[in-house]
Design an enzyme around this catalytic site. Structure first.
Site, mmCIF file in Angstrom:
data_model
loop_
_atom_site.group_PDB
_atom_site.id
_atom_site.type_symbol
_atom_site.label_atom_id
_atom_site.label_comp_id
_atom_site.label_asym_id
_atom_site.label_seq_id
_atom_site.Cartn_x
_atom_site.Cartn_y
_atom_site.Cartn_z
ATOM 1 N N HIS A 348 11.492 -17.855 3.624
ATOM 2 C CA HIS A 348 11.658 -18.481 5.008
ATOM 3 C C HIS A 348 10.643 -17.828 6.017
ATOM 4 C CE1 HIS A 348 13.723 -14.412 4.849
ATOM 5 N NE2 HIS A 348 13.535 -14.268 6.147
ATOM 6 N N SER A 625 2.797 23.953 -11.606
ATOM 7 C CA SER A 625 3.973 24.053 -11.936
ATOM 8 C C SER A 625 4.322 23.301 -13.332
ATOM 9 C CB SER A 625 5.119 23.610 -10.805
ATOM 10 O OG SER A 625 4.691 22.419 -10.347
#
Length: 938
Positions: A348, A625
Site C-alpha cells: 500500500h 572477553s
C-alpha cells in the site's frame, strides 16, 4: 559624542534611538545579560547587548533599526486585535547570499574601475571606506548562477548602496518582487534582475520527531553554513534510532529504504510503510564529506521506547509548538507487531504529496492534539545539584566507550566502539546468504595455527552489540553503547541462549544485536535473564532467523562445570575480534578463587559482589572477553568484563574495566532450570511462554579475611581448625561488609560479623552460602531462613536470617515526570545501606535537559518522598498524587539524598512539553510498552 553605556533591565517603557550604526564597547558584560538594553546618557535605548568576547572585555551591541520596524508591525496589528492576540507576519526578504564590507583598496584589487570608485565615494555618506562584496551564494537560491563570490555591488534599484541596512530595508520591502543589482565582476559591469524570496518560506516552522530524533527541512541559515540547498531533509538531532545506525548530527538524508528522499514528506511516506523491528538501508551526506554518500542500516524501534513519529508545528498565535501524529492510523508502525526480518516495503502506498498536504494542514490549522512526548532532547546522566552530595557533572557519561584495540602484529584483538564515528553497513539478503552457504562455512576455523579448542568453540561464539535508549537509561547504566563476546550455551529449533557479562548487557531495557562467528548473519536478541549477583546475563535469539543453513552450523558450547579449575591448570582463552575472527591462546590459572572487591561508583550502578573469579597468567588485555575452555573446547568459565570506577584525590574519578573468569557452574544451574521448567513467572521467548528461574539469595555483602587476622580479633582455635579442615587452601573466613537496605538480613547482621557456619556447616567461600540458599528451595517445610553462626565482638552468636527471592528481569518500570526519570531503587543503591524511612520507592535515576526538573534542580541520586505534602512511598502512589496536579501549577517536592540529607524544592509542571509517561515491560508480549499518564489537553 561620548556615551555612557550601561546594561539595565528596564522596569518601564523604553525610548528607542533609531540610529544606523553598530557598537562595540569595553563594557565587560558577562553571560546572561544578552538581550538587555544598552542606553545612552539620556536614557534612550540605542542597542541590544548581543555578545561578548570572553578573552577580553569587548562587548558587541545590536543596532535597533530592524527591531523598531518589527515593533511597529506588532503595534499596528496589535491595535486591531480585540479579543485575543493573533499571529503577525513581519515581511522578510532574502536573495540567499551574503555580502562582506571590504575597503576600497581591496575592491580595487578585485577589479573595481577607478571611475566606479569615484562615483561611489561621491554618492556615499562622508567617511565611507568601502563597498559590499559578495561572499557566498546558497545553491538553489535566487542569486545562484547569477552572483559569484567577489562581485562588487554598485547599485541596488539604481541607488548606490554600501551599507547593510539599506540592502536589508529594500529586500524586506520587496518580497516576491524583482530588484535590480548593478555589479562589477573583475572590472566588467553587469546588471541583474533577481526576485526577492520570502525568508519565512525557507525557515522551517515544523519538524519531525521520531525515536528522539529531530528532522526538518534544511533552513536558510544552515544551508548557508553547509552550502546545501534549502529544504533538504536535515538531521538536527539523531536521537536513538539514527544514533544506533551511526547517522551523525547535521546529516542530510538522501535515500531511505531504497527510495530517494528530497523533502520531509518523502521520508514520512516511507516511514508509514515500515513495521516495528524492520531493518532498512539509509543513505546520507555529511557536510564534512559532501561528495560521497554514506550507507548505513537503520533498525526501526521494536519496543516503545519513544512515542510514534510526530510532527511539531509552530503556532504563532499561542507561541507554542503543537504536536500531531505524523503517520496515518493504518500505518504498520503504529501497530504492536514486531518484524525482525529485513522487510520489503508494504504494497500500500502513501504518497509524499499527501504527506505534504498533512504538513500544510498542521501549519495552518489549530491543532487540538494531546502531547504524548516531551523528550525531544537527549537525556543526560545523573547530574547532581552543587549543594547536594556526590556533586559531579556526568553529562559525558553517555559518551563512555568500551574500546578494544587490534594489534595484528601482536595478535591482540579488540574493538573500537566510538559513539560519534558513523559505521558503514551493507544490507544483505538472508536468502542469498543461505544459497551461498553451500560452501564450507567453518573453513575459516580450520585456519593454520588454530588450536583444537578454538576450532571446537568457534561455532558457539557470538559478538553482541548493545544499545540502551536514552529515554530508558535505568539502574545507573553509564553508557548507551556496548560491545562484547558471548557464548551460545543452548541452541534448539525454538530457542537459542547466549551468556555474556553484565558489562556488555547491563540492563534489560536494551536493544541487542547478535553476530555469529560460524555464519555471516546479524539478528536481534532479547535480554531474558540478569543474575541479581553474578556478573552474567542471558540473551535469547530466534534460531529460525538463521535459516536452515545457519541453524545447522551454529551450535551450543559444551559446558564443563566440574571439576572446578585449580591453580596451575592449563586453559585456552578464546574470543572474537571485531572482524569476528576467533583468537585463542593457552594460559595457566594463577588463582581460581580470587575475590572481587569493587567499590560503589559516584552514580551507583551494578557491581559484582560475593563473587570468586579466575585469574590467568596471560590474557589479551582488559577489553578482550570470551571463554575459558579445556583442550577439547569444553567451556569451564566465561572470560567476562567487570566495570569499576577508579577515584583520584578528592572528587576525580574515571571509569575502568578489567576481565576475569566467571566459573560456569552457576550458569549451568540457571540454564538447567530454564530448560526443565523453573518455578518463576513465565516470560514469552520466541512466541513460547517459559517459566524463568527465581534466585534465592542472602542480601548481604561479604568479603574474605585471612584466618590469621581473624585470630587477632579473638576467633577461637576450634573454629580456625574447623575452617582450615573445610578448606585448607584458602584459609579464610567471610566477614559482613554490609546488608542491602530493605533486605530480610538488615538489622540482623552487623558490619564486621564473621560468618562461621550455616545450619552447623562451616562456611569458607561464597559458593557455600549459595549452596545453603539453594538447599532451602529443595525443602518443602521451610520459611526461607538460615541459622547462621557468627562471631561478633568476641562472642559466638546464632542468628536466624531470612533470605530474599529475586527474579532475573531487572528493573522493568520507569516513570518520567517533569523530565525526572524515577524507578524503584535498584540493588546498587540499596547496597549503600540506606533507604529513607519516609518512603523509598521513588528514586530519581536521571533527568532531561531543558525540563522542569533541570530548571528547578530536581536532579538524580535522590528519593522523592513527598509531593505537595502527600507521601509517595512507591511508584503507584506517586502516579496517583501527580495525576492531580495541573499544567502550570507550582509543586512542592520533598527529597532525600543518598546520604540522608533532606531537601525541599518547588518546580512548575509543564504538561505541554513534558507530559507524565511510563515505560513498562510486558511479560505477556515481551515488549516494552509506553503509556502517557497525563498530558495537556489543548
Amino acid at each position: 559624542m561620548k556615551r555612557i553605556i550601561k546594561d539595565l533591565a528596564p522596569f518601564g517603557p523604553i525610548e528607542f534611538d533609531n540610529r544606523s550604526s553598530s557598537y562595540q564597547a569595553a563594557s565587560g558584560t558577562k553571560g546572561g545579560s544578552s538581550g538587555s538594553p544598552v542606553i545612552d546618557w539620556q536614557g534612550r535605548a540605542v542597542a541590544l547587548n548581543a555578545g561578548s568576547k570572553s578573552s577580553s572585555a569587548s562587548a558587541f551591541f545590536l543596532p535597533l533599526e530592524r527591531v523598531v520596524r518589527a515593533l511597529s508591525f506588532l503595534q499596528i496589528r496589535g491595535d486591531s486585535f480585540k479579543n485575543k492576540w493573533e499571529a503577525v507576519t513581519i515581511p522578510r526578504g532574502t536573495l540567499q547570499m551574503t555580502f562582506l564590507h571590504k575597503g576600497f583598496d581591496e575592491t580595487r584589487r578585485l577589479g573595481l574601475q577607478s571611475g566606479t570608485e569615484q562615483l561611489v565615494r561621491h554618492a556615499s555618506p562622508l567617511g565611507e571606506t568601502g563597498m559590499l562584496v559578495v561572499d557566498s551564494v546558497v545553491p538553489g537560491g535566487p542569486a545562484h548562477n547569477h552572483l559569484e563570490p567577489g562581485d562588487v555591488l554598485v547599485r541596488l534599484n539604481g541607488e548606490v548602496t554600501t551599507q547593510f541596512l539599506k540592502i536589508e530595508t529594500l529586500l524586506d520591502d520587496s518580497v516576491n518582487q524583482e530588484v535590480e543589482l548593478q555589479i562589477e565582476r573583475g572590472g566588467t559591469p553587469l546588471t541583474l534582475n533577481l526576485t526577492v524570496q520570502d525568508l519565512h518560506s525557507i525557515t522551517p516552522d515544523y519538524f519531525l520527531e521520531i525515536s528522539g530524533a529531530v528532522i526538518h527541512p534544511l533552513s536558510y541559515q544552515q544551508a548557508r553554513n553547509f552550502r546545501f540547498h534549502c529544504g533538504l531533509v536535515y538531521v538536527a538531532e539523531p536521537g536513538y534510532m539514527l544514533f544506533r545506525a551511526g547517522v551523525p548530527r547535521h546529516a542530510i538524508i538522501k535515500k531511505f529504504a531504497g527510495e530517494e528522499v528530497s523533502r520531509l514528506g518523502d521520508l514520512i511516506s516511507i516511514l508509514s510503510k515500515l513495521s516495528r523491528g524492520a531493518r532498512v538501508p539509509l543513505e546520507y551526506l555529511s557536510y564534512l564529506d559532501r561528495y560521497r554518500r554514506k550507507s548505513v542500516l537503520v533498525t526501526v524501534d521494536a519496543h516503545e521506547w519513544y512515542t510514534p513519529p510526530q510532527i511539531y508545528t509552530r503556532d504563532d498565535t499561542s507561541g507554542l509548538w503543537r504536536a500531531k501524529s505524523a503517520l496515518p492510523l493504518e500505518s504498520p508502525l503504529l501497530s504492536a507487531t514486531v518484524n525482525h526480518i529485513e522487510e520489503s516495503l508494504a504494497h500500500h502506498e502513501v504518497s509524499s504529496e499527501a504527506v505534504e498536504d498533512r504538513l500544510v494542514e498542521h501549519i495552518h490549522q489549530d491543532i487540538s492534539q494531546d502531547l504524548t512526548n516531551g523528550v525531544t532532547s537527549m537525556e543526560t546522566s545523573c547530574d547532581q545539584a552543587a549543594n547536594g552530595p556526590h556533586s559531579r557533572d556526568e553529562s559525558d557519561g553517555g559518551t563512555k566507550k568500551r574500546r578494544v584495540e587490534e594489534d595484528l602484529s601482536e595478535g591482540i584483538v579488540a574493538a573500537d566502539c566510538s559513539l560519534n564515528e558513523p559505521r558503514e553497513e551493507r544490507l544483505q539478503n538472508s536468502s542469498t546468504l543461505q544459497e551461498d552457504a553451500s560452501v564450507d562455512i567453518q573453513g575459516a576455523a580450520a585456519a593454520a595455527n588454530a588450536s583444537a579448542a578454538e576450532r571446537v568453540i568457534e561455532p558457539a561464539l557470538v559478538m553482541l552489540e548493545v544499545h540502551v535508549p536514552s529515554s530508558c537509561m535505568l539502574d545507573g547504566v553509564h553508557s548507551q553503547h556496548f560491545f562484547g563476546t558471548g557464548v551460545i550455551i543452548y541452541h534448539s529449533q525454538t530457542m537459542g541462549l547466549v551468556v555474556v557479562d553484565k558489562n556488555t548487557v547491563a540492563i534489560s531495557a536494551s536493544d541487542v544485536t547478535i553476530s555469529f562467528a560460524a555464519f555471516p548473519i546479524e539478528i536481534p536478541g532479547e535480554v531474558v535473564f540478569l543474575h541479581p549477583i553474578h556478573n552474567y546475563a542471558l540473551v535469547a535469539y530466534d534460531p529460525s532467523a538463521l535459516g536452515a543453513v545457519g541453524a545447522s552450523v551454529v551450535r551450543a558450547a559444551q559446558l564443563l562445570p566440574e571439576p572446578a579449575l585449580r591453580r596451575g591448570d592449563s586453559v585456552y582463552l578464546v574470543g572474537l575480534s571485531r572482524s569476528l575472527q576467533a583468537t585463542s591462546r593457552k594460559s595457566a590459572v594463577t588463582n581460581p578463587c580470587a575475590s572481587v572487591n569493587i567499590g560503589s561508583a559516584d552514580s551507583p550502578r551494578y557491581r559484582a559482589i560475593n563473587m570468586e573469579v579466575i585469574e590467568l597468567d596471560t590474557d589479551f588485555g582488559s577489553t578482550f572477553s570470551g571463554a575459558l575452555t579445556d583442550e577439547h573446547g569444553r567451556v569451564q568459565a566465561i572470560w567476562g568484563s567487570f566495570s569499576t570506577q577508579l577515584k583520584y584525590g578528592g572528587s576525580s574519578s574515571e571509569d575502568h574495566q578489567f576481565v576475569r573468569g566467571i566459573p560456569i557452574y552457576t550458569i549451568s544451574e540457571i540454564l538447567g532450570k530454564i530448560i526443565s521448567g523453573a518455578n518463576g513467572p513465565p516470560l514469552l521467548i520466541n512466541g513460547v511462554k517459559r517459566s524463568m528461574p527465581l534466585v534465592r539469595i542472602l542480601e548481604i555483602e561479604l568479603y574474605p579475611t585471612l584466618l590469621s587476622k581473624a585470630r587477632s580479633f579473638g576467633l577461637s582455635n576450634c573454629w580456625i581448625e574447623a575452617l582450615i579442615k573445610k578448606d585448607p587452601v584458602k584459609r579464610q573466613v567471610l566477614r559482613v561488609k554490609g546488608c542491602l537496605a530493605g533486605s530480610k538480613a538488615e538489622n540482623l547482621l552487623e558490619q564486621g560479623d564473621m560468618v562461621l557456619a550455616i545450619n552447623k556447616e562451616p562456611i569458607t567461600c561464597f559458593r557455600d552460602i549459595e549452596d545453603a540458599c539453594q538447599a532451602l528451595d529443595e525443602c518443602d517445610d521451610n520459611e526461607g531462613r538460615l541459622t547462621m553462626t557468627i562471631f561478633r565482638q568476641g562472642r559466638e552468636v546464632e542468628v536466624v536470617v531470612g533470605t530474599d527471592v529475586r527474579n532475573g528481569n531487572g528493573t522493568t518500570r520507569l516513570i518520567n515526570w517533569c523530565g525526572s526519570i524515577v524507578q524503584d531503587p535498584h540493588p546498587a543503591v540499596r547496597a549503600l545501606g540506606f533507604l529513607p524511612k519516609e518512603g523509598h520507592g521513588v528514586y530519581a535515576v536521571r533527568w532531561c535537559h531543558g525540563s522542569p526538573a533541570h530548571r528547578y534542580g530536581l536532579y538524580a541520586l535522590q528519593w522523592i518522598v513527598e509531593v505537595n505534602g502527600k507521601p509517595t512511598p512507591d511508584l503507584d502512589t506517586f502516579l496517583n498524587v501527580t495525576k492531580e496536579l495541573e499544567h502550570g501549577q507550582f509543586v512542592r517536592v520533598r527529597t532525600v539524598y543518598l546520604n540522608g540529607k533532606p531537601r525541599v524544592l518547588t518546580l512548575k509542571q509543564d504538561l505541554h512539553y513534558w507530559p507524565t509517561w511510563e515505560v513498562r515491560f510486558d511479560l505477556d508480549t515481551a515488549i516494552w510498552r509506553r503509556q502517557t499518564i497525563k498530558a495537556l489537553d489543548t
